[in-house]
Design a protein around this motif. Structure first.
Motif, PDB file in Angstrom:
ATOM      1  N   GLY A  75       0.833  -1.270   0.069  1.00 39.63           N
ATOM      2  CA  GLY A  75       0.503  -0.297  -0.141  1.00 39.63           C
ATOM      3  C   GLY A  75       0.614   1.085  -0.398  1.00 39.63           C
ATOM      4  O   GLY A  75       0.606   1.998  -0.700  1.00 39.63           O
ATOM      5  N   SER A  76       2.079   1.734   1.198  1.00 39.37           N
ATOM      6  CA  SER A  76       2.994   1.936   0.469  1.00 39.37           C
ATOM      7  C   SER A  76       3.767   2.636  -1.028  1.00 39.37           C
ATOM      8  O   SER A  76       3.513   3.858  -0.902  1.00 39.37           O
ATOM      9  CB  SER A  76       3.332   2.243   1.929  1.00 39.37           C
ATOM     10  N   VAL A  77       3.588   1.991  -1.571  1.00 37.48           N
ATOM     11  CA  VAL A  77       4.460   1.707  -2.642  1.00 37.48           C
ATOM     12  C   VAL A  77       3.119   2.103  -3.409  1.00 37.48           C
ATOM     13  O   VAL A  77       3.990   2.756  -3.810  1.00 37.48           O
ATOM     14  CB  VAL A  77       5.014   0.795  -2.986  1.00 37.48           C
ATOM     15  N   PHE A  78       2.415   1.982  -3.683  1.00 39.48           N
ATOM     16  CA  PHE A  78       1.056   2.416  -4.181  1.00 39.48           C
ATOM     17  C   PHE A  78       0.740   3.272  -4.210  1.00 39.48           C
ATOM     18  O   PHE A  78       0.793   4.078  -5.061  1.00 39.48           O
ATOM     19  CB  PHE A  78       0.094   1.602  -4.795  1.00 39.48           C
ATOM     20  N   GLY A  79       1.163   4.045  -2.367  1.00 39.34           N
ATOM     21  CA  GLY A  79       0.572   5.043  -2.609  1.00 39.34           C
ATOM     22  C   GLY A  79       1.274   6.073  -2.652  1.00 39.34           C
ATOM     23  O   GLY A  79       0.975   7.035  -3.098  1.00 39.34           O
ATOM     24  N   ALA A  80       2.611   5.689  -3.356  1.00 38.00           N
ATOM     25  CA  ALA A  80       4.179   7.180  -3.486  1.00 38.00           C
ATOM     26  C   ALA A  80       4.015   7.426  -4.849  1.00 38.00           C
ATOM     27  O   ALA A  80       3.352   8.232  -5.844  1.00 38.00           O
ATOM     28  CB  ALA A  80       5.129   6.353  -3.370  1.00 38.00           C
ATOM     29  N   ALA A  81       3.064   6.476  -5.374  1.00 37.11           N
ATOM     30  CA  ALA A  81       3.306   6.355  -6.851  1.00 37.11           C
ATOM     31  C   ALA A  81       1.599   7.021  -7.313  1.00 37.11           C
ATOM     32  O   ALA A  81       1.253   8.094  -7.809  1.00 37.11           O
ATOM     33  CB  ALA A  81       2.967   5.327  -7.267  1.00 37.11           C
ATOM     34  N   ALA A  82       0.665   6.828  -6.275  1.00 35.76           N
ATOM     35  CA  ALA A  82      -0.898   8.161  -6.459  1.00 35.76           C
ATOM     36  C   ALA A  82      -0.366   8.731  -6.585  1.00 35.76           C
ATOM     37  O   ALA A  82      -1.222   9.678  -6.918  1.00 35.76           O
ATOM     38  CB  ALA A  82      -1.452   6.860  -5.638  1.00 35.76           C
ATOM     39  N   THR A  83       0.477   9.913  -5.772  1.00 35.90           N
ATOM     40  CA  THR A  83       0.855  11.102  -5.182  1.00 35.90           C
ATOM     41  C   THR A  83       1.144  11.613  -6.887  1.00 35.90           C
ATOM     42  O   THR A  83       1.403  12.528  -6.828  1.00 35.90           O
ATOM     43  CB  THR A  83       1.591  11.540  -4.400  1.00 35.90           C
ATOM     44  N   GLN A  84       1.432  11.512  -7.531  1.00 40.22           N
ATOM     45  CA  GLN A  84       1.744  11.548  -8.989  1.00 40.22           C
ATOM     46  C   GLN A  84       0.916  10.867 -10.345  1.00 40.22           C
ATOM     47  O   GLN A  84       1.266  11.778 -11.034  1.00 40.22           O
ATOM     48  CB  GLN A  84       3.882  10.691  -9.298  1.00 40.22           C
ATOM     49  N   LEU A  85       0.058  10.010 -10.001  1.00 40.21           N
ATOM     50  CA  LEU A  85      -0.686   9.845 -10.568  1.00 40.21           C
ATOM     51  C   LEU A  85      -2.349  10.249 -10.424  1.00 40.21           C
ATOM     52  O   LEU A  85      -2.414  10.416  -9.615  1.00 40.21           O
ATOM     53  CB  LEU A  85      -0.827   8.426 -11.232  1.00 40.21           C
ATOM     54  N   ALA A  86      -2.540  11.642 -11.045  1.00 42.95           N
ATOM     55  CA  ALA A  86      -3.989  11.335 -11.281  1.00 42.95           C
ATOM     56  C   ALA A  86      -5.489  10.696 -10.630  1.00 42.95           C
ATOM     57  O   ALA A  86      -5.394   9.649 -11.693  1.00 42.95           O
ATOM     58  CB  ALA A  86      -4.594  12.845 -12.096  1.00 42.95           C
ATOM     59  N   GLY A  87      -6.437  10.702 -10.094  1.00 41.88           N
ATOM     60  CA  GLY A  87      -7.321   9.720 -10.112  1.00 41.88           C
ATOM     61  C   GLY A  87      -6.673   8.229  -9.629  1.00 41.88           C
ATOM     62  O   GLY A  87      -7.752   7.940  -9.404  1.00 41.88           O
ATOM     63  N   MET A  88      -5.591   7.721  -9.606  1.00 44.49           N
ATOM     64  CA  MET A  88      -5.355   7.078  -8.056  1.00 44.49           C
ATOM     65  C   MET A  88      -5.304   6.842  -7.340  1.00 44.49           C
ATOM     66  O   MET A  88      -4.910   7.968  -6.285  1.00 44.49           O
ATOM     67  CB  MET A  88      -3.811   6.592  -9.032  1.00 44.49           C
ATOM     68  N   GLU A  89      -6.366   6.363  -6.315  1.00 45.20           N
ATOM     69  CA  GLU A  89      -6.866   6.454  -5.467  1.00 45.20           C
ATOM     70  C   GLU A  89      -6.486   4.935  -4.692  1.00 45.20           C
ATOM     71  O   GLU A  89      -6.203   4.000  -4.845  1.00 45.20           O
ATOM     72  CB  GLU A  89      -8.158   6.299  -4.793  1.00 45.20           C
ATOM     73  N   ILE A  90      -5.956   4.785  -3.083  1.00 50.16           N
ATOM     74  CA  ILE A  90      -5.393   3.630  -2.476  1.00 50.16           C
ATOM     75  C   ILE A  90      -5.982   4.071  -0.949  1.00 50.16           C
ATOM     76  O   ILE A  90      -6.735   4.767  -0.898  1.00 50.16           O
ATOM     77  CB  ILE A  90      -3.742   4.101  -1.859  1.00 50.16           C
ATOM     78  N   GLY A  91      -6.946   3.163  -0.494  1.00 53.52           N
ATOM     79  CA  GLY A  91      -7.742   2.973   0.301  1.00 53.52           C
ATOM     80  C   GLY A  91      -8.552   2.163   0.459  1.00 53.52           C
ATOM     81  O   GLY A  91      -9.362   1.256   1.115  1.00 53.52           O
ATOM     82  N   HIS A  92      -8.704   1.354  -0.914  1.00 51.58           N
ATOM     83  CA  HIS A  92     -10.406   0.773  -1.146  1.00 51.58           C
ATOM     84  C   HIS A  92      -9.957  -0.104  -2.430  1.00 51.58           C
ATOM     85  O   HIS A  92      -8.934   0.016  -3.647  1.00 51.58           O
ATOM     86  CB  HIS A  92     -11.865   1.400  -1.280  1.00 51.58           C
ATOM     87  N   ALA A  93     -10.094  -1.145  -2.627  1.00 46.77           N
ATOM     88  CA  ALA A  93      -9.983  -2.224  -3.211  1.00 46.77           C
ATOM     89  C   ALA A  93     -11.349  -2.766  -4.211  1.00 46.77           C
ATOM     90  O   ALA A  93     -12.362  -2.193  -3.765  1.00 46.77           O
ATOM     91  CB  ALA A  93      -9.840  -3.720  -2.895  1.00 46.77           C
ATOM     92  N   SER A  94     -11.129  -2.842  -5.670  1.00 42.77           N
ATOM     93  CA  SER A  94     -12.686  -2.335  -6.135  1.00 42.77           C
ATOM     94  C   SER A  94     -12.109  -3.985  -7.642  1.00 42.77           C
ATOM     95  O   SER A  94     -11.147  -4.220  -7.292  1.00 42.77           O
ATOM     96  CB  SER A  94     -12.692  -1.255  -7.223  1.00 42.77           C
ATOM     97  N   GLY A  95     -13.707  -3.967  -8.035  1.00 45.47           N
ATOM     98  CA  GLY A  95     -13.419  -4.834  -8.725  1.00 45.47           C
ATOM     99  C   GLY A  95     -14.340  -6.179  -8.242  1.00 45.47           C
ATOM    100  O   GLY A  95     -14.584  -6.350  -6.712  1.00 45.47           O
ATOM    101  N   PRO A  96     -14.542  -7.166  -8.600  1.00 48.10           N
ATOM    102  CA  PRO A  96     -15.130  -8.113  -8.128  1.00 48.10           C
ATOM    103  C   PRO A  96     -14.301  -9.104  -7.512  1.00 48.10           C
ATOM    104  O   PRO A  96     -15.346  -9.902  -6.397  1.00 48.10           O
ATOM    105  CB  PRO A  96     -15.667  -9.606  -9.603  1.00 48.10           C
ATOM    106  N   PHE A  97     -13.369  -8.961  -7.660  1.00 47.41           N
ATOM    107  CA  PHE A  97     -12.753 -10.028  -5.911  1.00 47.41           C
ATOM    108  C   PHE A  97     -12.402  -9.141  -5.708  1.00 47.41           C
ATOM    109  O   PHE A  97     -11.286  -9.374  -4.615  1.00 47.41           O
ATOM    110  CB  PHE A  97     -11.864 -10.934  -6.967  1.00 47.41           C
ATOM    111  N   ALA A  98     -12.735  -7.561  -4.897  1.00 51.82           N
ATOM    112  CA  ALA A  98     -12.422  -6.750  -3.948  1.00 51.82           C
ATOM    113  C   ALA A  98     -12.674  -7.535  -2.684  1.00 51.82           C
ATOM    114  O   ALA A  98     -12.343  -7.291  -1.112  1.00 51.82           O
ATOM    115  CB  ALA A  98     -12.076  -6.056  -4.663  1.00 51.82           C
ATOM    116  N   ASP A  99     -14.308  -7.736  -2.317  1.00 50.37           N
ATOM    117  CA  ASP A  99     -15.185  -7.970  -1.517  1.00 50.37           C
ATOM    118  C   ASP A  99     -15.281  -9.485  -1.110  1.00 50.37           C
ATOM    119  O   ASP A  99     -16.138 -10.077  -2.048  1.00 50.37           O
ATOM    120  CB  ASP A  99     -16.270  -6.796  -1.828  1.00 50.37           C
ATOM    121  N   PRO A 100     -15.286  -9.504  -0.109  1.00 49.48           N
ATOM    122  CA  PRO A 100     -15.607 -11.194   0.349  1.00 49.48           C
ATOM    123  C   PRO A 100     -17.111 -12.003   0.063  1.00 49.48           C
ATOM    124  O   PRO A 100     -17.020 -12.641  -0.745  1.00 49.48           O
ATOM    125  CB  PRO A 100     -15.017 -11.722   1.704  1.00 49.48           C
ATOM    126  N   ASP A 101     -17.681 -10.832   0.122  1.00 53.83           N
ATOM    127  CA  ASP A 101     -19.078 -11.131   0.234  1.00 53.83           C
ATOM    128  C   ASP A 101     -20.008 -11.228  -2.024  1.00 53.83           C
ATOM    129  O   ASP A 101     -20.618 -12.256  -2.220  1.00 53.83           O
ATOM    130  CB  ASP A 101     -20.485  -9.821   0.606  1.00 53.83           C
TER     131      ASP A 101
END
Length: 146
Positions: free
Chosen positions: A30-56
């Motif tokens: 998360g810290s590595v992706f967070g560092a990338a996100a500081t330089q990439l507009a719209g990239m968020e770290i904090g929640h996963a998305s997609g069909p395999f992000a949520d157990p339910d």
């Protein structure tokens, strides 16, 4: 991932195992992706998305596809992500969400993105490679017997 297609490809009683990496805040990854996100507009770290992000949602998708004995377990593990910082930064630059956001920016700020990633990787560099601790869902399921 298309669970129904996978279920059809497996023999009756066949087993599915999927590991879905979650780049969450508070983890090494998360810290590595967070560092990338500081330089990439719209990239968020904090929640996963997609069909395999949520157990339910995972369970519902696999159930509809006909899988049984569905198991979903949260795991944390260390992994070696590259030989050194440069190797690992190159891998992260090409990985899914980072590459997608780089493309949206027409690769215009790749130097800044690579530098931010490399800086975030420094604490994890060891003589044996770059070791990052991450989290994932380990998903297992079985196709029914006839």
């Amino acid at each position: 991932m298309r669970p129904r297609a996978i279920a059809r490809a497996l023999r009756p009683g066949g087993r599915l195992a999927v590991l879905t990496v979650q780049p969450r805040p508070g983890t090494d990854i998360g810290s590595v992706f967070g560092a990338a996100a500081t330089q990439l507009a719209g990239m968020e770290i904090g929640h996963a998305s997609g069909p395999f992000a949520d157990p339910d949602r995972i369970s519902a998708l696999l159930t509809v596809a006909g899988f049984t004995d569905i198991g979903i377990r949260h795991i944390e593990a260390d992994g070696i992500w590259g030989r050194d910082i440069a190797d690992t930064a190159e891998f992260v630059m090409g990985w899914g969400p980072v590459r997608s956001h780089r493309m949206l920016a027409d690769f215009a700020n790749d130097g800044q993105v690579r530098s931010a990633i490399a800086g975030a990787l420094e604490p994890f560099a060891t003589p044996g490679g770059v070791r990052l601790r991450g989290t994932a869902w380990l998903v297992t399921a079985t196709t029914p017997l006839p």
